[in-house]
Scaffold this active site. Structure first.
Site, short mmCIF file in Angstrom:
data_model
loop_
_atom_site.label_atom_id
_atom_site.label_comp_id
_atom_site.label_asym_id
_atom_site.label_seq_id
_atom_site.Cartn_x
_atom_site.Cartn_y
_atom_site.Cartn_z
N TYR A 93 0.86 -1.19 0.00
CA TYR A 93 0.00 0.00 0.00
C TYR A 93 0.88 1.23 0.00
O TYR A 93 1.89 1.27 0.73
CB TYR A 93 -0.89 0.03 1.25
N GLU A 95 -0.51 4.87 -0.45
CA GLU A 95 -1.31 6.08 -0.68
C GLU A 95 -0.45 7.31 -0.39
O GLU A 95 0.33 7.33 0.56
CB GLU A 95 -2.56 6.07 0.19
N ASP A 270 -7.39 14.97 -23.46
CA ASP A 270 -7.33 13.52 -23.22
C ASP A 270 -6.67 12.91 -24.45
O ASP A 270 -7.30 12.79 -25.51
CB ASP A 270 -8.76 13.00 -23.02
N THR A 299 -4.14 7.17 -21.31
CA THR A 299 -3.97 5.80 -20.86
C THR A 299 -2.58 5.38 -21.31
O THR A 299 -1.93 6.05 -22.12
CB THR A 299 -5.01 4.85 -21.48
N LYS A 302 -2.72 1.96 -24.96
CA LYS A 302 -3.19 2.03 -26.36
C LYS A 302 -1.97 2.20 -27.26
O LYS A 302 -1.10 1.33 -27.27
CB LYS A 302 -4.21 3.16 -26.49
N ARG A 308 -2.06 -1.69 -18.78
CA ARG A 308 -3.33 -0.97 -18.62
C ARG A 308 -3.17 0.03 -17.49
O ARG A 308 -2.74 -0.33 -16.38
CB ARG A 308 -4.46 -1.94 -18.27
#
Ligand code: DSN
Length: 506
Positions: A93, A95, A270, A299, A302, A308
Site C-alpha cells: 500500500y 497512498e 485527453d 492511458t 493504447k 493498462r
C-alpha cells in the site's frame, strides 16, 4: 516481444533508461527463450493454485494469435512490460506520493513511482507527471477534480480565510459543494468521436458537470474550430476538453488552447488514443497537446504500448491538486503497474519507438486508401492519425453490429462505433472503427494493410441483412460460410507471417 518489434520498430526487452545507453545484461541473464522459460514457470506456479486460470491465460494467447486485431485502443505490450506487473510490488500500500505516504515502508515504491514519472516527464516534455491513475477514466477524474480544486475550491478557501476544507463552517461547506457541482464543461460529442468521460450522462463526468458538446462539420466531418469558439463564448465553461476516441484526424491544439484562454477556461486534453504518436514525435508543434494544455491525460495501454493504466501530465500550476489524486478519487496506487509503466515509457523513449509511431500512421493511411479505392465510405474521407472510421451503413447497407460480427467470422476483430447523427444509435451503430497500433507492432506494413482492406471489403460486400419477422434485423446477418472461411484463411496467413510473441513457445 512481438516479431515486428524485433524486425522494425519494436519494444526493446530491457527497461534501462533511454537517457543512458542500455546497460549490458549480466552474463547468462538474457538468452534466447527467456520469455518462454519465464512464462512456462509462471503458468506452472499459477496452475498450482488455480489450474483454470493458467489455462485461460494460455487460451487468451491462442485467441489473440488467431485474430487480426484492428481495435484502435488495443495493442501488444512487450513481455518486459507484462512481466513487470506479475510480482510483489502488488502487495504494497502506498497512498500519497513519493516521500509523503500514508504507510511506512514505501522506499522502493517511491523509487518505482519516481522513475516512471521521470520517464513520463522526459518523454512528453511535461512540467509534471502523475503516474498513479489505474485507467483512463481515473486519469480524467483526477484531472477534473484537480481543476475543480484549483479553480473553485482554492479561491473559495482563500476568500473564507480557511486553510483547509475542514475549517469551513457547515454553511460554507454546503455552499462550496454546490459550487463544485455546478461547473460547466465543453467537450467533443460522443457521436462525433469524443469519449464517455468527457461529460456524458452515463459516466460520472456527466453527473458532475453541466456539460455541453461541440461536434464536427456535417459536410466534411472535420472539427469546426469557429463553432467551438462560438460555443465557448456562449457557454463560458470552466473546462474545455479536447481529445477523442474515434476522430480520424489531427487536432490543432494551439487553436483550441486559444479558444480556452479567450473564455478563461482551463484547457484539458485527453490524449489516451494518440499518446504513442505524441511520444514518437509524429504529432508535434500545434498537434502536440502537451505544450498547449494545462492538463493532459492519457492511458498507457493504447498506442503507447504499455500496461493498462493512466497518467496525468500537468503544468506546475496544477501539480499540487493533481498530486492529491490518491486518495481524492483513487485507491492505493498499483505499484506493480507503475513499474510496468516505467518499463513501457523507457521503451517509448528509444528512437525505435519513433519509427513505430510513424509506421502506425502510414499503416492507417494505407488501410484508408485500400478501403477507399474499393469504394468504401470513410468519415472525413481518410485519416491522418492511427484510426479509420468506416461508414458501413453507407458503404455496405449494414449496421456496425452486423459488420463487427461478420468481420469476426473472417478473423478480423474490430469494434462498432457511432457516426455523427447516427441513425442506428449507439448500440447498433452505423460505423466500424479500425486502428493500426496492434498490427503495426506485429510488423505489418502498407502492402499487408492493403490486404487487410481487401479482406474487410470482400467480407462486408458478401454480408447481407437478415430478415426477422417482416423486417430487416439490425443485429442478424447472412454471410456465406465459404467467404468467412476464405477471410479467416487470409487473416491466418498474415498472422503466420507476423506472429504475436513469436519468442513464446508455451
Ligand atoms: N475503451 C476505449 C476505446 O476503445 O476507445 C476508450 O476508453
Amino acid at each position: 516481444m512481438p516479431a515486428s518489434s524485433a524486425a522494425a520498430s519494436s519494444a526493446p526487452a530491457s527497461s534501462a533508461s533511454a537517457a543512458s545507453p542500455a546497460s549490458p545484461q549480466p552474463e547468462g541473464v538474457r538468452s534466447e527463450g527467456n520469455e518462454t522459460i519465464a512464462y512456462r514457470a509462471a503458468l506452472q506456479v499459477i496452475a498450482g493454485s488455480e489450474p483454470s486460470i493458467a489455462q485461460f491465460i494460455v487460451e487468451e494467447l491462442a485467441a489473440q494469435r488467431r485474430q487480426l486485431k484492428l481495435i484502435a485502443s488495443e495493442n501488444y505490450a512487450s513481455p518486459a512490460v507484462l512481466l513487470a506487473m506479475g510480482n510483489w510490488l502488488s502487495d504494497k500500500y502506498a497512498e500519497g506520493v513519493p516521500g509523503r505516504r500514508m504507510y511506512a515502508g514505501c522506499e522502493v515504491v517511491d523509487k518505482v513511482e519516481t522513475l516512471a514519472a521521470e520517464h513520463a516527464r522526459e518523454l512528453f516534455g511535461a512540467e509534471f507527471a502523475y503516474v498513479q491513475p489505474h485507467s483512463g477514466i481515473d486519469a480524467n477524474l483526477v484531472a477534473y477534480w484537480a481543476i475543480l480544486a484549483n479553480r473553485v475550491e482554492a479561491p473559495y478557501l482563500e476568500a473564507a480565510s480557511a486553510g483547509h476544507v475542514n475549517d469551513l463552517t457547515d454553511e460554507d461547506w454546503a455552499d462550496l459543494r454546490r459550487k463544485l457541482g455546478s461547473q460547466r464543461m465543453l467537450g467533443m460529442s460522443l457521436d462525433a468521436g469524443g469519449h464517455l468521460t468527457h461529460g456524458f450522462r452515463p459516466n460520472i463526468s456527466g453527473k458532475m458537470f453541466e456539460q455541453s458538446s461541440y461536434g464536427v462539420d456535417a459536410a466534411s466531418g472535420l472539427l469546426d474550430y469557429d463553432e467551438v469558439a462560438r460555443l465557448a463564448r456562449e457557454l463560458r465553461p470552466l473546462i474545455l476538453v479536447a481529445g477523442y476516441s474515434a476522430y480520424p484526424r489531427r487536432i490543432d491544439f494551439a487553436r483550441m488552447a486559444q479558444i480556452a484562454a479567450d473564455v478563461g477556461a482551463t484547457f484539458m486534453v485527453d490524449m489516451a488514443h494518440f499518446a504513442g504518436l505524441v511520444a514518437g514525435k509524429v504529432l508535434t508543434g500545434d498537434h502536440d497537446p502537451v505544450p498547449h494544455a494545462d492538463v493532459v491525460t492519457t492511458t498507457t495501454h493504447k498506442s503507447l504500448r504499455g500496461p493498462r493504466g493512466g497518467i496525468v501530465l500537468a503544468t506546475a500550476a496544477y501539480r499540487e491538486q493533481v498530486e492529491r489524486g490518491c486518495p481524492m478519487v483513487l485507491g492505493g496506487p498499483l505499484a506493480h503497474v507503475m513499474a510496468a509503466k516505467a518499463v513501457a515509457l523507457a521503451e517509448a523513449r528509444r528512437p525505435a519507438f519513433g519509427d513505430y509511431a510513424q509506421a502506425i500512421v502510414d499503416n492507417a493511411r494505407a488501410l484508408a486508401d485500400g478501403l477507399s479505392r474499393r469504394g468504401a465510405r470513410l468519415l472525413t474521407g481518410g485519416t491522418d492519425n492511427h484510426l479509420v472510421v468506416l461508414d458501413v451503413a453507407a458503404s455496405y447497407g449494414l449496421t456496425g453490429r452486423q459488420a463487427e460480427s461478420a468481420l469476426l467470422d473472417a478473423g478480423v476483430v474490430t469494434n462498432r462505433n457511432s457516426i455523427p447523427a447516427d441513425p442506428n444509435g449507439a448500440w447498433y451503430t452505423s460505423g466500424i472503427r479500425l486502428g493500426t497500433p496492434a498490427l503495426t507492432t506485429l510488423g505489418l506494413r502498407a502492402a499487408e494493410l492493403d490486404e487487410v482492406a481487401d479482406i474487410i471489403d470482400t467480407t462486408l460486400r458478401a454480408t447481407t441483412v437478415a430478415t426477422v419477422g417482416t423486417g430487416p434485423s439490425r443485429a442478424r446477418y447472412e454471410l456465406d460460410g465459404s467467404v468467412a472461411d476464405a477471410g479467416r484463411r487470409r487473416s491466418a496467413e498474415l498472422l503466420s507471417r507476423f506472429p504475436l510473441y513469436p519468442e513464446l513457445q508455451l
